[in-house]
Design an enzyme around this catalytic site. Structure first.
Site, PDB file in Angstrom:
ATOM      1  N   SER A   1      36.712  20.947   1.195  1.00 44.60           N
ATOM      2  CA  SER A   1      38.051  20.433   1.252  1.00 44.60           C
ATOM      3  C   SER A   1      37.841  19.367  -0.387  1.00 44.60           C
ATOM      4  O   SER A   1      38.141  18.562  -0.801  1.00 44.60           O
ATOM      5  CB  SER A   1      38.293  19.363   1.982  1.00 44.60           C
ATOM      6  OG  SER A   1      37.588  19.110   2.905  1.00 44.60           O
TER       7      SER A   1
ATOM      8  N   HIS B   1      41.925  26.763   1.114  1.00 42.02           N
ATOM      9  CA  HIS B   1      40.754  25.197   1.552  1.00 42.02           C
ATOM     10  C   HIS B   1      42.180  25.456   2.852  1.00 42.02           C
ATOM     11  O   HIS B   1      44.014  24.958   2.365  1.00 42.02           O
ATOM     12  CB  HIS B   1      41.411  24.527   0.947  1.00 42.02           C
ATOM     13  CG  HIS B   1      41.600  23.194   1.420  1.00 42.02           C
ATOM     14  ND1 HIS B   1      41.983  21.671   0.544  1.00 42.02           N
ATOM     15  CD2 HIS B   1      40.555  22.429   2.278  1.00 42.02           C
ATOM     16  CE1 HIS B   1      41.678  20.526   1.507  1.00 42.02           C
ATOM     17  NE2 HIS B   1      40.637  21.047   2.656  1.00 42.02           N
TER      18      HIS B   1
ATOM     19  N   GLU C   1      45.642  26.394   0.130  1.00 44.07           N
ATOM     20  CA  GLU C   1      45.181  25.933  -0.945  1.00 44.07           C
ATOM     21  C   GLU C   1      44.582  27.112  -1.456  1.00 44.07           C
ATOM     22  O   GLU C   1      43.288  27.374  -1.090  1.00 44.07           O
ATOM     23  CB  GLU C   1      45.010  24.279  -1.675  1.00 44.07           C
ATOM     24  CG  GLU C   1      45.500  23.378  -1.138  1.00 44.07           C
ATOM     25  CD  GLU C   1      45.401  22.088  -0.727  1.00 44.07           C
ATOM     26  OE1 GLU C   1      45.418  20.983  -1.907  1.00 44.07           O
ATOM     27  OE2 GLU C   1      43.607  21.754  -1.340  1.00 44.07           O
TER      28      GLU C   1
ATOM     29  N   ASN D   1      44.307  16.588  -0.875  1.00 44.31           N
ATOM     30  CA  ASN D   1      43.738  15.291  -1.103  1.00 44.31           C
ATOM     31  C   ASN D   1      43.730  14.391  -2.514  1.00 44.31           C
ATOM     32  O   ASN D   1      43.167  13.193  -2.232  1.00 44.31           O
ATOM     33  CB  ASN D   1      42.493  15.921  -0.907  1.00 44.31           C
ATOM     34  CG  ASN D   1      42.149  15.804   0.511  1.00 44.31           C
ATOM     35  OD1 ASN D   1      42.452  15.868   1.171  1.00 44.31           O
ATOM     36  ND2 ASN D   1      41.293  16.686   1.124  1.00 44.31           N
TER      37      ASN D   1
HETATM   38  P1  NAI Z   1      32.167  21.602  11.742  1.00 41.11           P
HETATM   39  O1  NAI Z   1      31.361  20.683  12.450  1.00 41.11           O
HETATM   40  O2  NAI Z   1      33.713  21.973  13.288  1.00 41.11           O
HETATM   41  O3  NAI Z   1      31.401  23.361  12.083  1.00 41.11           O
HETATM   42  C1  NAI Z   1      31.038  24.071  11.259  1.00 41.11           C
HETATM   43  C2  NAI Z   1      30.398  24.819  12.115  1.00 41.11           C
HETATM   44  O4  NAI Z   1      29.025  25.810  10.814  1.00 41.11           O
HETATM   45  C3  NAI Z   1      29.238  25.155  12.684  1.00 41.11           C
HETATM   46  O5  NAI Z   1      29.722  25.888  14.620  1.00 41.11           O
HETATM   47  C4  NAI Z   1      27.450  25.080  12.339  1.00 41.11           C
HETATM   48  O6  NAI Z   1      26.818  25.556  13.281  1.00 41.11           O
HETATM   49  C5  NAI Z   1      27.635  26.139  11.521  1.00 41.11           C
HETATM   50  N1  NAI Z   1      27.385  26.460  10.228  1.00 41.11           N
HETATM   51  C6  NAI Z   1      26.391  24.680   9.409  1.00 41.11           C
HETATM   52  N2  NAI Z   1      26.050  25.693   8.757  1.00 41.11           N
HETATM   53  C7  NAI Z   1      25.905  26.970   8.965  1.00 41.11           C
HETATM   54  C8  NAI Z   1      25.286  27.992   8.010  1.00 41.11           C
HETATM   55  N3  NAI Z   1      23.909  27.979   6.388  1.00 41.11           N
HETATM   56  N4  NAI Z   1      25.967  28.708   7.844  1.00 41.11           N
HETATM   57  C9  NAI Z   1      26.745  29.447   9.220  1.00 41.11           C
HETATM   58  N5  NAI Z   1      26.907  28.498   9.805  1.00 41.11           N
HETATM   59  C10 NAI Z   1      26.479  27.514   9.695  1.00 41.11           C
HETATM   60  O7  NAI Z   1      32.933  21.751  11.016  1.00 41.11           O
HETATM   61  P2  NAI Z   1      34.780  21.710   9.816  1.00 41.11           P
HETATM   62  O8  NAI Z   1      35.002  20.908  10.938  1.00 41.11           O
HETATM   63  O9  NAI Z   1      34.857  23.140  11.185  1.00 41.11           O
HETATM   64  O10 NAI Z   1      34.158  21.988   8.687  1.00 41.11           O
HETATM   65  C11 NAI Z   1      33.592  23.477   8.242  1.00 41.11           C
HETATM   66  C12 NAI Z   1      33.600  23.171   6.510  1.00 41.11           C
HETATM   67  O11 NAI Z   1      35.492  23.600   6.560  1.00 41.11           O
HETATM   68  C13 NAI Z   1      33.444  22.309   5.780  1.00 41.11           C
HETATM   69  O12 NAI Z   1      33.570  22.446   4.864  1.00 41.11           O
HETATM   70  C14 NAI Z   1      35.251  21.124   6.062  1.00 41.11           C
HETATM   71  O13 NAI Z   1      35.167  20.176   4.666  1.00 41.11           O
HETATM   72  C15 NAI Z   1      35.784  22.026   5.460  1.00 41.11           C
HETATM   73  N6  NAI Z   1      36.872  21.651   6.237  1.00 41.11           N
HETATM   74  C16 NAI Z   1      37.109  20.997   7.038  1.00 41.11           C
HETATM   75  C17 NAI Z   1      38.417  20.050   7.550  1.00 41.11           C
HETATM   76  C18 NAI Z   1      38.380  18.990   8.981  1.00 41.11           C
HETATM   77  O14 NAI Z   1      39.214  18.890   9.030  1.00 41.11           O
HETATM   78  N7  NAI Z   1      37.815  19.555   9.708  1.00 41.11           N
HETATM   79  C19 NAI Z   1      39.657  20.421   6.544  1.00 41.11           C
HETATM   80  C20 NAI Z   1      39.280  21.534   5.744  1.00 41.11           C
HETATM   81  C21 NAI Z   1      38.270  21.708   5.208  1.00 41.11           C
END
Ligand code: NAI
Length: 519
Positions: free
Chosen positions: A124, A145, A157, A195
């Site tokens: 994001s 996104h 997006e 955003n």
């Molecule tokens: P989260 O923390 O819920 O999940 C992330 C997952 O990725 C975890 O299960 C972790 O074990 C895994 N992980 C971390 N590093 C890794 C790697 N190198 N290889 C494989 N797995 C790995 O995070 P969330 O909230 O799902 O966000 C994920 C992405 O999505 C981020 O880039 C965030 O900026 C983006 N995003 C999040 C939003 C939100 O509201 N949570 C909205 C839009 C985008």
């Protein structure tokens, strides 16, 4: 050279947290094969369990056929290693928000997938071009996104990196539609569309609160009931939580090299440090008891009406609306060229404070009250009044009684250049116009992204058209003149279209397709 279309049937999802599992859900329901990978093996099992539970709940509620739920779940498999994603047509990354970690993953993926596999990031806040630069073939790297929760937030997006192949973005646009989502196309710029456009409401709301104009709850009430938004800025900040939104505000501000339109507020930094994060911890701008927001009640409206009322002639439409309310309340009108000595004086400025309006019209500031006429006053759900620092209590209360006489709630605020709704709405429209001016997205996609991604009643450009682009321009020019703050300088997109009487949703006429320009 035209590139071959990309065909996508099997997708890999790396990172199976909140976002990864949401994307897996809509992909599996669209009949795609989904392979889940996460460095934490337990997260893969948890994501599958989550999908099984979600599909079961949807089936119970009659929203999903049992056979379809079983088929969708059967499409989802776990991968033990990145290497098991080799046969994917698309891999979507939703891992930790860290550029180096994402770049390492993309390099690893590039080494295992086929040369027609698309590599997408759900970031994001990071640059797609910067992620792609780590790859041997940056043309297949793209931003995808989604918003949280993915199944409910129906917009995505699609972001083209500088070296991206447009056919890759086109493929993801088509895939989004297949999954029941609305895709919008954006250039790789900080905040993309949603955003970026979302800066206006929060930063201007914070600025108004920071000037001591009104309480958090009053600002929210005005934005909801007068301006028609689903949530006011502080309810929204409480929902998102300050540990998420404060860093985003700072990051976008710095990424645009300290653009004054995005200046964050010290209010959120202090509250973040104090742990008043929002709804999730039970305390933010509001308190939450058993998850229920505690809203401070409003004092009842006074009832003593003014003896008579003089209304400014500066804004003809606004004057007419005020006169209707005065007549309805049965208060005599002072029709003199200048107000009589005992008249309540009502002014209807756009983009001015009550003080400047009083001084500009050579009025007695002790008897001046300003009313915000940007949104229709007749049939309103709420009205906003503001006083000069010299307005007396009796005058303020008489004006409050007058404009609340038909039972419509009235919020009385301290003097503010552009009230609350005028300056917040003008800021939202102005930022939307600047996104169009920078060609980050088409006017249509800007409005679509904002209505679906932020839940605003209209997109910023359509909102500007509905309220009158020239009125928005007047508000911004007056704000700039009175405050001398470049934050309010009108976007060229807005200024030019307002002066020419064109819609804010229109690109340049000479750029329109022949077919479009004949319509
Ligand atoms: P989260 O923390 O819920 O999940 C992330 C997952 O990725 C975890 O299960 C972790 O074990 C895994 N992980 C971390 N590093 C890794 C790697 N190198 N290889 C494989 N797995 C790995 O995070 P969330 O909230 O799902 O966000 C994920 C992405 O999505 C981020 O880039 C965030 O900026 C983006 N995003 C999040 C939003 C939100 O509201 N949570 C909205 C839009 C985008």
């Amino acid at each position: 050279m035209t590139s071959r279309p990309y065909s996508i049937e099997t997708i890999g999802i790396v990172g199976t947290g909140a976002m990864g599992r949401g994307i897996a859900q809509i992909a599996a329901l669209a009949g795609l094969n989904v392979r889940l990978y996460d460095t934490n093996p337990a997260a893969i099992g948890a994501a599958r369990d989550y999908l099984a539970e979600t599909f079961a709940k949807l089936t119970e509620k009659g929203k999903l056929e049992h056979a379809r739920a079983l088929a969708a779940l059967a499409c989802v498999t776990g991968a033990q290693t990145v290497g098991e994603l080799a046969g994917c047509d698309l891999v979507i990354e939703a891992i930790v928000e860290n550029l180096d970690v994402k770049r390492t993953l993309f390099r690893e993926l590039e080494a295992v997938v086929g040369d027609r596999c698309v590599l997408a990031s759900n970031t994001s806040s990071l640059s797609i071009t910067a992620i792609a630069a780590a790859c041997t073939d940056p043309s297949r790297v793209v931003g995808y996104h989604f918003f949280n929760p993915v199944p409910l937030m129906k917009v995505v997006e699609v972001i083209d990196g500088l070296r991206g192949d447009p056919a890759v973005g086109d493929a993801l646009m088509g895939l989004a539609r297949r999954m029941g989502h609305t895709p919008v196309r954006a250039k790789d710029m900080p905040g993309f569309i949603v955003n970026h456009a979302g800066r206006g409401m929060n930063t201007e709301g914070l600025r108004i609160a920071g000037e001591g104009v009104a309480s958090f709850a009053d600002i929210d009430r005005i934005m909801r009931e007068q301006a028609g938004f689903r949530l006011g800025p502080f309810e929204l900040l409480d929902l998102t939580a300050l540990d998420v939104s404060h860093p985003v505000m700072e990051s976008i501000y710095h990424q645009f090299y300290e653009e004054p339109r995005f200046t964050p507020s010290p209010i959120t930094g202090t509250r973040l440090a104090g742990g008043l994060l929002g709804r999730k911890v039970g305390e933010g701008f509001y308190r939450y008891v058993d998850g229920k927001q505690q809203v401070p009640p409003e004092a009842p409206a006074p009832t003593a009406l003014p003896a008579r009322v003089w209304v400014s002639r500066q804004q003809a439409c606004a004057r007419d609306a005020v006169l209707q309310l005065v007549a309805k309340a049965g208060v005599p009108l002072d029709e003199g060229d200048a107000p009589a000595a005992d008249s309540l004086i009502v002014v209807t400025p756009f983009g001015l404070d009550a003080t400047t309006a009083a001084v500009d019209e050579n009025l007695d500031a002790r008897r001046v009250v300003a009313i915000d006429a940007l949104f229709p006053l007749v049939g309103a759900k709420r009205r906003t009044l503001m006083t000069t620092p010299a307005t007396t209590r009796d005058v303020r209360d008489a004006a409050h009684a007058l404009f609340a006489a038909d039972g419509v709630p009235v919020t009385v605020i301290h003097d503010s250049t552009g009230f609350v709704a005028q300056r917040v709405v003008a800021t939202i429209v102005n930022i939307g116009c600047d996104i169009a001016q920078r060609q980050i997205a088409s006017p249509q996609d800007i409005d679509l992204a904002v209505t679906l991604g932020l839940g605003y009643p209209r997109g910023p450009l359509a909102l500007g058209d509905a309220l009158g682009a020239s009125t928005i321009l007047t508000i911004l020019r007056n704000l700039s003149r009175v405050l001398g703050d470049p934050r309010y300088r009108p976007s060229p997109w807005l200024a030019r279209r307002a002066q020419l009487g064109l819609s804010l949703t229109q690109g340049d006429a000479a750029d329109a397709s022949t077919q479009g320009s004949q319509q």
